[in-house]
Design an enzyme around this catalytic site. Structure first.
Site, short mmCIF file in Angstrom:
data_model
loop_
_atom_site.label_atom_id
_atom_site.label_comp_id
_atom_site.label_asym_id
_atom_site.label_seq_id
_atom_site.Cartn_x
_atom_site.Cartn_y
_atom_site.Cartn_z
N ARG A 162 -45.44 17.56 75.59
CA ARG A 162 -46.78 17.00 75.46
C ARG A 162 -47.57 16.95 76.76
O ARG A 162 -48.75 17.28 76.79
CB ARG A 162 -46.69 15.57 74.88
CG ARG A 162 -46.13 15.52 73.48
CD ARG A 162 -45.94 14.10 72.99
NE ARG A 162 -47.20 13.40 72.81
CZ ARG A 162 -47.30 12.15 72.37
NH1 ARG A 162 -46.20 11.47 72.07
NH2 ARG A 162 -48.49 11.59 72.23
N TYR A 216 -69.51 16.76 62.82
CA TYR A 216 -70.84 17.19 63.22
C TYR A 216 -70.85 18.39 64.17
O TYR A 216 -71.86 19.08 64.26
CB TYR A 216 -71.61 16.04 63.89
CG TYR A 216 -71.83 14.85 62.99
CD1 TYR A 216 -72.53 14.97 61.80
CD2 TYR A 216 -71.32 13.60 63.33
CE1 TYR A 216 -72.73 13.88 60.97
CE2 TYR A 216 -71.52 12.51 62.51
CZ TYR A 216 -72.22 12.65 61.33
OH TYR A 216 -72.41 11.56 60.51
N HIS A 265 -49.44 20.93 65.09
CA HIS A 265 -49.43 19.78 66.01
C HIS A 265 -49.60 18.46 65.23
O HIS A 265 -50.71 17.93 65.12
CB HIS A 265 -50.56 19.93 67.03
CG HIS A 265 -50.41 19.07 68.25
ND1 HIS A 265 -49.48 19.31 69.24
CD2 HIS A 265 -51.06 17.94 68.64
CE1 HIS A 265 -49.58 18.40 70.18
NE2 HIS A 265 -50.54 17.54 69.83
#
Length: 830
Positions: free
Chosen positions: A40, A130, A86
């Site tokens: 990570r 958006y 993921h």
């Protein structure tokens, strides 16, 4: 219930394993830490990406959201990445996607975003429903040729799909875009760089594999932040590139504009990752609470064309004072470089050259595997084309054979039997159309066959010659530079007007004295006039009653020293940090300069300025009282803590006596207090780590002990100067000490006894050298080594320094006079 039932108590008990809680916690924590580190938080040195970045780009690649496609809703990209590769939550994936699209965060953005993706004011991006995104053109270079078996793939989290373990990465992305992250117990912070400069440095390394980091810095002089600004000073950059760690001072770009009502300080570029809105707020807070005076107005006039923050000053304000306050409090930030990345799955702090070398190793593997893949395809195609050409040569017979067969399988078999076609060739011929038997088609096949054959030869050449393979890498890097490189944004500036403590200290040779009572001082060597041998010298220190001089050495005020103690520790010291005092002064407490323990004394000093801590070609050769000799590479002493580090392991009662710098091809001369000396090849003492004890260098008899060590070469024309505790000494040509095997008794160097006393020091000296000798009572004498007579071995020598009764020689140090030193004069100071 039957005892054979699976849930029987005995069966359950057999599956229980007793473990210690602390062992289980330790192993579980290590497993968790390594999972975070490798899975990570840290980038891979090969493609410069963390798993989340890599998975987002690969998911976009698989979905066809490339630079040539239409933008896709960010929520769709995040959903596919989370569902397939993921499984760590959509917010983490979207945050990463946003950062890859921000031109003020990435030097070369990997995502082309459409919509609100945040700002330098710290404004967050719009919700993922958006915004829209697609891959930036340069991101496709990271994935180029991924379908050609260039990298290894591994199963995704649920085993349904496969994902790349690393991307092919056609350019060194770790350096270009940098990386930051916090793992368990470690963190990384790699600064971004200019793409063109990184490629130039990589090409230089390809062409000059043995080049040094300064050579690479000719092409890659400094990081290049996407927000521009200035890096102050070059020393921190050099340190970061050499060691992988450093602290860069990044300063905003600003200028002063003159106006009718007063000057204005206009800020046009900010340090990397500085929040502009917060900067303006903090300046306003200083103005409001009176910390910053003279400011009349503060405005943020920034727009899409760039940053412009205006600090308007009052007509009577001192512009320099306001500018200095802004610099000290707001316009400079520190970027802590930690070039930590995964190398073969393990975290390593890397220098600039190591980073590029690992990238090149990866790129060579990618090009090799791609070439093998292309070669296999080309050979398969050449095989088919060879069959077609053969069929064209026998077109009528081949057509007749196919017409006479009952079905396609019989036709293929007949072609294989009658004409020797392979199965693949026969199947292809059977599927051919009659129109491909025309002369024009035949010419095209011949042209393609020649082209494929040339391609095979080229691929075999690349695979058979690493220089050719590197040439391909170099050509591809140049193409990327031509396509994507742009101008440097961050400038490197020298610190204007900054004066360091070292700048205020004149560079001169000094004598440093240290007493057993831990008093230390430095005195310019020119304070002591040179004398003839046999002089009494002058007072060099006003010692407290019962105190004695333990160490004396000469150095330049700007020298960086490694100070070795009798207890086997080594400390670092800048000579100018030792207070300068008159020759009759006692000195200051040594604890303020060198943190020595009780009973710890400096017994050897090495000037570190000329040592190469990066190479393993220089050694510090140490000798102990009990006759042990140890060689340790200089690189082991590159990082010395303020509290010192261990230089050698000593047995009880043993002490470190002396240290010499050797180059791996020298001889070592070990001298004993009873006047013996042994010379042997330094390679007889193999290099060891700092915590090692060493090997026997000389065989001591009775109560004899080692007094010092010197280095010599086979063609050395220097002398060995030996001085005893009662002030007698001599010079003897080093050629008179024949080479022996170590751990021998050696040869008689000087006669000791009631007149001479024991040997106090030995030094290899040359004509023109001078020495400083100091007694335990504080008398000091400076003289030329030429004043000490030359004698053969096994002689008593002459008076070097006239000592009063009960006084003994504490130490002798030899130096080559600087041009600035006074010319030698006879007599002594009164």
């Amino acid at each position: 219930m039957s005892s054979d039932a699976p849930d029987a108590p005995d069966a359950v008990a057999d599956r229980i394993e007793n473990v210690r809680v602390e062992d289980e916690m330790e192993q579980s924590y290590i497993d968790y830490a390594m999972s975070v580190i490798a899975g990570r938080a840290l980038p891979d040195v090969r493609d410069g990406l963390k798993p989340v970045h890599r998975r987002i780009l690969y998911a976009m690649h698989e979905a066809g959201v490339t630079s040539g496609s239409a933008h896709r809703k960010s929520s769709s990209i995040v959903g596919e990445t989370m569902g397939d590769y993921h499984p760590h939550g959509d917010s983490a994936i979207y945050d990463t996607l946003v950062r890859m699209a921000q031109p003020f965060s990435m030097r070369e953005p990997l995502v082309d975003g459409q919509g609100n993706f945040g700002s330098v004011d710290g404004d967050p991006a719009a919700a993922m429903r958006y915004t829209e995104a697609r891959m930036a053109p340069i991101a496709e270079e990271l994935l180029a040729d991924i379908d050609m078996d260039t990298v290894d793939f591994e199963s995704n989290y649920d085993g349904r799909l496969e994902e790349p373990a690393v991307l092919p990465s056609a350019f060194p992305n770790l350096l270009v875009n940098g990386s930051s992250g916090i793992a368990v117990g470690m963190s990384t912070n790699v600064p971004p760089h200019n793409l063109g400069e990184v490629i130039d440095a990589t090409i230089h390394l390809i062409e000059n594999p043995e080049c040094s980091i300064p050579d690479l810095m000719e092409h890659l002089p400094a990081p290049d932040f996407p927000t521009g600004a200035n890096i102050v000073g070059r020393s921190a950059i050099r340190k970061a590139y050499h060691t992988g760690r450093g602290r860069l001072r990044v300063r905003a770009e600003y200028h002063v504009e003159e106006g009718e009502r007063g000057d204005s300080i206009v800020i046009t570029e900010l340090p990397y990752q500085q929040n502009k809105s917060r900067l303006v707020e903090r300046i306003a807070e200083d103005v409001n609470d009176g910390t910053l005076e003279g400011v009349r107005d503060l405005r943020d006039e920034s727009d899409r064309d760039g940053i412009r923050v205006v600090v308007e000053l009052k007509s009577n304000a001192n512009t320099d004072i306001v500018e200095n306050h802004l610099l000290e409090s707001h316009l400079e930030r520190t970027f802590g470089v930690i070039n930590l990345a995964l190398v073969d799955g393990q975290p390593e702090v890397l220098s600039l050259k190591e980073t590029l070398e690992h990238y090149l190793d990866h790129r060579k593997e990618v090009v090799r595997r791609r070439s093998e893949y292309e070669l296999t395809e080309a050979e398969d195609r050449a095989h088919i084309l060879d069959g077609r050409l053969k069929a064209l040569e026998n077109a009528e017979d081949v057509v007749e054979t196919i017409r006479g067969a009952e079905n396609r399988d019989d036709a293929r078999a007949a072609l294989e039997d009658e004409y020797g076609f392979s199965g693949e060739q026969a199947a292809h011929i059977v599927r051919m159309q009659l129109g491909s038997l025309t002369s024009m088609e035949a010419a095209e096949i011949e042209d393609e066959y020649a082209e494929v054959t040339a391609r095979i030869e080229r691929l075999e050449e690349i695979l058979g010659d690493e220089d050719e393979l590197l040439g391909v890498i170099e050509d591809e890097l140049r193409e990327i530079k031509d396509e994507y490189a742009n101008e440097r944004r961050t400038r490197v500036v020298e610190e204007a007007g900054e004066v360091t403590d070292e700048d205020l200290i004149p560079e001169e040779r000094v004598v440093v004295t240290l007493s057993e009572g831990d008093y230390i001082k430095r005195t310019p060597v020119e304070t002591f006039s040179t004398q003839h041998r046999g002089g009494k010298g002058v007072i060099g220190a006003d010692l407290k009653e019962g105190d004695r001089v333990s160490t004396v050495f000469t150095a330049s005020t700007h020298d960086y020293l490694l100070c070795f103690t009798n207890q086997g520790q080594v400390y670092r010291l800048k000579v100018y940090q030792v207070p300068e005092m008159s020759r009759t002064a006692r000195g200051t407490s040594a604890v303020n300069v060198v943190d020595l323990d009780d009973g710890e004394e400096i017994t050897a000093v090495v000037t570190a300025d000329d040592l190469d801590f990066e190479a393993d070609e220089e050694y510090l050769t140490m000798a102990t009282r009990d006759g042990y000799v140890k060689r340790t590479a200089v690189s082991e002493f590159a990082n010395i803590r303020s509290t010192g580090i261990r230089a050698v392991r000593l047995e009880h009662g043993d002490e470190l006596v002396d240290v010499e710098v050797t180059d791996g091809e020298s001889d070592v001369v070990v001298s004993t207090e009873e006047g013996m000396a042994i010379r042997f090849d330094e390679t007889e003492a193999r290099p060891m780590g700092r915590s090692a004890r060493g090997v026997r260098g000389v065989k001591l008899e009775g109560g004899d002990r080692v007094s010092g060590v010197a280095a010599a070469r086979s063609d050395d024309e220097r002398d060995l100067m030996t001085v005893t505790e009662y002030g007698y000494g001599k010079r003897t040509a080093l050629a008179q000490y024949r080479r022996q095997s170590r751990n021998g008794k050696g040869l008689v160097d000087i006669k000791t006894g009631q007149r001479n006393g024991r040997v106090a020091s030995v030094h290899a000296v040359a004509e023109g050298d001078e020495f400083v000798a100091m007694s335990e009572d504080g008398q000091i004498m400076r003289a030329s080594v030429s004043e000490v007579s030359e004698y053969g071995r096994n002689t008593q020598g002459v008076t070097v320094m006239d000592l009063v009764e009960h006084d003994r020689l504490a130490a002798v140090d030899v130096f080559t006079p600087d041009d600035a030193d006074d010319e030698a004069t006879d007599g002594a100071d009164e």
